[in-house]
Design an enzyme around this catalytic site. Structure first.
Site, PDB file in Angstrom:
ATOM      1  CB  CYS A 111      -0.949   0.002   1.191  1.00 31.15           C
ATOM      2  SG  CYS A 111      -2.170  -1.317   1.086  1.00 31.15           S
ATOM      3  CG  HIS A 252      -3.119   3.484   1.666  1.00 31.32           C
ATOM      4  ND1 HIS A 252      -3.474   3.032   0.413  1.00 31.32           N
ATOM      5  CD2 HIS A 252      -3.286   2.421   2.511  1.00 31.32           C
ATOM      6  CE1 HIS A 252      -3.819   1.759   0.494  1.00 31.32           C
ATOM      7  NE2 HIS A 252      -3.723   1.380   1.752  1.00 31.32           N
ATOM      8  CG  ASN A 282      -6.555  -0.725   0.536  1.00 30.48           C
ATOM      9  OD1 ASN A 282      -5.864  -0.254  -0.366  1.00 30.48           O
ATOM     10  ND2 ASN A 282      -6.044  -1.228   1.652  1.00 30.48           N
TER      11      ASN A 282
HETATM   12  N1  COA Z   1     -18.898  -7.996   8.518  1.00 31.02           N
HETATM   13  C1  COA Z   1     -19.350  -8.227   9.771  1.00 31.02           C
HETATM   14  N2  COA Z   1     -18.548  -8.546  10.797  1.00 31.02           N
HETATM   15  C2  COA Z   1     -17.242  -8.622  10.541  1.00 31.02           C
HETATM   16  C3  COA Z   1     -16.689  -8.394   9.265  1.00 31.02           C
HETATM   17  C4  COA Z   1     -17.582  -8.086   8.230  1.00 31.02           C
HETATM   18  N3  COA Z   1     -17.178  -7.850   6.974  1.00 31.02           N
HETATM   19  N4  COA Z   1     -15.360  -8.543   9.346  1.00 31.02           N
HETATM   20  C5  COA Z   1     -15.066  -8.846  10.610  1.00 31.02           C
HETATM   21  N5  COA Z   1     -16.203  -8.912  11.337  1.00 31.02           N
HETATM   22  C6  COA Z   1     -16.366  -9.214  12.753  1.00 31.02           C
HETATM   23  C7  COA Z   1     -15.192  -9.969  13.331  1.00 31.02           C
HETATM   24  O1  COA Z   1     -15.315 -11.360  13.047  1.00 31.02           O
HETATM   25  C8  COA Z   1     -15.345  -9.684  14.797  1.00 31.02           C
HETATM   26  O2  COA Z   1     -16.305 -10.541  15.331  1.00 31.02           O
HETATM   27  P1  COA Z   1     -16.110 -11.212  16.777  1.00 31.02           P
HETATM   28  O3  COA Z   1     -16.004 -10.061  17.721  1.00 31.02           O
HETATM   29  O4  COA Z   1     -17.329 -12.029  16.909  1.00 31.02           O
HETATM   30  O5  COA Z   1     -14.846 -11.989  16.660  1.00 31.02           O
HETATM   31  C9  COA Z   1     -15.908  -8.270  14.812  1.00 31.02           C
HETATM   32  O6  COA Z   1     -16.406  -8.019  13.495  1.00 31.02           O
HETATM   33  C10 COA Z   1     -14.893  -7.210  15.166  1.00 31.02           C
HETATM   34  O7  COA Z   1     -13.716  -7.472  14.416  1.00 31.02           O
HETATM   35  P2  COA Z   1     -12.475  -6.539  14.520  1.00 31.02           P
HETATM   36  O8  COA Z   1     -11.346  -7.144  13.747  1.00 31.02           O
HETATM   37  O9  COA Z   1     -12.252  -6.168  15.956  1.00 31.02           O
HETATM   38  O10 COA Z   1     -13.024  -5.253  13.785  1.00 31.02           O
HETATM   39  P3  COA Z   1     -12.268  -3.941  13.540  1.00 31.02           P
HETATM   40  O11 COA Z   1     -13.030  -2.825  14.094  1.00 31.02           O
HETATM   41  O12 COA Z   1     -10.818  -4.057  13.870  1.00 31.02           O
HETATM   42  O13 COA Z   1     -12.359  -3.822  11.948  1.00 31.02           O
HETATM   43  C11 COA Z   1     -11.008  -4.149  10.004  1.00 31.02           C
HETATM   44  C12 COA Z   1     -11.791  -4.814  11.124  1.00 31.02           C
HETATM   45  C13 COA Z   1     -10.392  -5.250   9.149  1.00 31.02           C
HETATM   46  C14 COA Z   1     -11.966  -3.329   9.190  1.00 31.02           C
HETATM   47  C15 COA Z   1      -9.924  -3.250  10.633  1.00 31.02           C
HETATM   48  O14 COA Z   1      -9.208  -3.987  11.593  1.00 31.02           O
HETATM   49  C16 COA Z   1      -8.977  -2.689   9.631  1.00 31.02           C
HETATM   50  O15 COA Z   1      -9.329  -1.875   8.825  1.00 31.02           O
HETATM   51  N6  COA Z   1      -7.690  -3.063   9.728  1.00 31.02           N
HETATM   52  C17 COA Z   1      -6.672  -2.578   8.823  1.00 31.02           C
HETATM   53  C18 COA Z   1      -6.625  -3.482   7.660  1.00 31.02           C
HETATM   54  C19 COA Z   1      -6.016  -2.833   6.469  1.00 31.02           C
HETATM   55  O16 COA Z   1      -6.268  -1.709   6.186  1.00 31.02           O
HETATM   56  N7  COA Z   1      -5.233  -3.595   5.724  1.00 31.02           N
HETATM   57  C20 COA Z   1      -4.730  -3.165   4.459  1.00 31.02           C
HETATM   58  C21 COA Z   1      -3.373  -2.600   4.447  1.00 31.02           C
HETATM   59  S1  COA Z   1      -3.141  -1.067   5.164  1.00 31.02           S
END
Ligand code: COA
Length: 332
Positions: A111, A252, A282
Site C-alpha cells: 500500500c 492511502h 482499498n
Molecule cells: N462484517 C461483519 N462482521 C465482521 C466483518 C464483516 N465484513 N469482518 C469482521 N467482522 C467481525 C469480526 O469477526 C469480529 O467478530 P467477533 O467479535 O465475533 O470476533 C468483529 O467483526 C470485530 O472485528 P475486529 O477485527 O475487531 O473489527 P475492527 O473494528 O478491527 O475492523 C477491520 C476490522 C479489518 C476493518 C480493521 O481492523 C482494519 O481496517 N484493519 C486494517 C486493515 C487494512 O487496512 N489492511 C490493508 C493494508 S493497510
C-alpha cells in the site's frame, strides 16, 4: 533541479460492487462495512490484468502532456498484483503502449508503493538518470482476495493511477521531502503465505487458500494509525509547515478511521482530506494517484498548493511525502 508531476490520470473498472452484494453471500452488512471502514462500494476488473488498467490511464497521461509513447524514458509499476511474477508488469505496459525507448521495473511496497515509487522516481529524475518517469500505482486486488473471508474481502478494490514525473527548473515546486520507513517485523500480520520461493504453489497451498491476502486486521489497524500519523506530523514539523499551510492531505485509503486519526494528528479540518475509499475501497498502490487524479480533474488543485501524501502497508512499509503542486488549472 526538482522533479514535478506534469500529468496525472486514472482508470477504475466499470463494474461496481456495493456492500449489499457481499451481504448476499457472506455474514456481513452494509452498516458494518460502512461504520468500520467507510467503504460503500468498490470496482472489480472482470477480465484482464493489472497492466490493462494501467494502459488507459497511461494513454490519458501522454495525451494530457502531448507526448508520444516513444518519448517515455522509464516506467515504474508499483503493485503487489503483477500480471505475472515475470516479466515485469512494467515490461508489459511498455509493450502495450508501444513505449519503444523506455526501460523500467516493478516496485513492491504494497500500500506504500506509490509513496516509495514517487520518491525513487523523483530522485532518478533529479539525478539525471531518467529524462522522465511514467510512475504507475495499480492493483487488481480481486485476484488475491478470498471471497469467503469477510474480514478481508470487503476492504479491497481494483484500480490504477498514473503520473508523469519530469524535471523542473523551479525549485519551489515538485517533490520536496519524504520520510519513508519499513519494519519487517510487521510482515507476519499482512502477507500472502504461498506462491513465492519460500512456499511454491502446490495442491496443498491452493487447498489451504494460501494464495490470498492474509491479515490480522486489528494489529495492522493499530500499527497503521500510529505509523501514518507519526510520519505525517513529522514531515510537517521538519519543514515548518503549519496546518494552514497544507492544502490537502492525500492519504492511502485503507480505512476511514485510520485516515481520520492521521488528519487529527496533523491538525487539519476534514475538508482538506482527499477521500475516495467510499467509492473504490482499498486499491492498494493505486489509492493515492487516483486521489491526485480526481483532485486535479475536479479543479481542486492550484499551483503552489502544499500536499502531504501518506501511506501505510504490508512490510510494514509506511511514509509521508511533501509535494508542492505545479500545474495550473485542470487537465485539457
Ligand atoms: N462484517 C461483519 N462482521 C465482521 C466483518 C464483516 N465484513 N469482518 C469482521 N467482522 C467481525 C469480526 O469477526 C469480529 O467478530 P467477533 O467479535 O465475533 O470476533 C468483529 O467483526 C470485530 O472485528 P475486529 O477485527 O475487531 O473489527 P475492527 O473494528 O478491527 O475492523 C477491520 C476490522 C479489518 C476493518 C480493521 O481492523 C482494519 O481496517 N484493519 C486494517 C486493515 C487494512 O487496512 N489492511 C490493508 C493494508 S493497510
Amino acid at each position: 533541479m526538482k522533479a514535478h508531476i506534469s500529468a496525472v490520470a486514472h482508470y477504475v473498472p466499470p463494474d461496481v460492487f456495493d456492500n449489499n452484494w457481499f451481504a448476499s453471500f457472506l455474514d456481513t452488512s452494509d452498516q458494518w462495512i460502512r461504520e468500520r471502514t467507510g467503504i460503500i462500494e468498490r470496482r472489480f476488473l472482470r477480465k484482464g490484468a493489472t497492466s490493462d488498467m494501467i494502459v488507459p490511464a497511461a494513454r490519458a497521461v501522454l495525451e494530457q502532456r502531448g507526448l508520444s509513447p516513444a518519448e517515455i524514458d522509464c516506467i515504474i509499476v508499483c503493485t503487489v498484483t503483477p500480471d505475472q511474477f515475470f516479466p515485469s508488469t512494467a515490461a508489459n505496459v511498455q509493450r502495450k503502449l508501444g513505449a519503444s525507448n523506455a526501460w523500467g521495473f516493478d516496485l513492491n511496497a504494497a500500500c506504500s508503493g506509490f509513496v516509495y515509487g514517487l520518491w525513487v522516481a523523483a530522485k532518478l529524475v533529479e539525478a539525471g538518470g531518467a529524462r522522465n518517469v511514467l510512475l504507475c500505482g495499480a492493483d487488481k486486488m480481486s485476484s488475491i482476495i478470498n471471497f469467503e473471508d469477510r474480514a478481508t474481502c470487503v476492504l479491497f478494490g481494483d484500480g490504477a493511477g498514473v503520473v508523469l514525473l519530469e524535471p523542473t527548473d523551479d525549485d519551489s515546486v515538485g517533490v520536496l521531502d519524504a520520510i519513508i520507513r519499513m519494519d519487517g517485523e510487521g510482515g507476519r500480520y499482512l502477507y500472502m503465505p504461498a506462491g513465492g520461493s519460500l512456499r511454491p504453489p502446490s495442491l496443498e497451498t491452493v487447498a489451504n487458500k494460501e494464495h490470498y491476502v492474509h491479515q490480522d486486521g486489528q494489529t495492522v489497524f493499530k500499527a497503521a494509525v500510529v505509523g501514518m500519523a507519526d510520519v505525517s506530523a513529522a514531515i510537517m514539523e521538519r519543514n515548518g509547515l503549519q496546518p494552514d499551510d497544507v492544502a490537502w492531505l492525500v492519504p492511502h485509503q485503507a480505512n476511514l478511521r485510520i485516515i481520520d486519526a492521521t488528519r487529527r494528528r496533523m491538525g487539519l479540518p476534514e475538508e482538506k482530506v482527499a477521500i475516495n475509499i467510499d467509492r473504490y475501497g482499498n486499491t492498494t498502490a493505486a489509492t493515492i494517484p487516483i486521489c491526485l487524479s480526481e483532485l486535479y480533474r475536479d479543479g481542486k488543485l492550484r499551483r503552489g498548493d502544499n500536499l502531504i501524501l501518506a501511506s501505510f502497508g504490508a512490510g510494514y512499509t509506511w511514509g509521508s511525502l511533501w509535494l508542492r503542486w505545479s500545474l495550473q488549472g485542470t487537465p485539457e
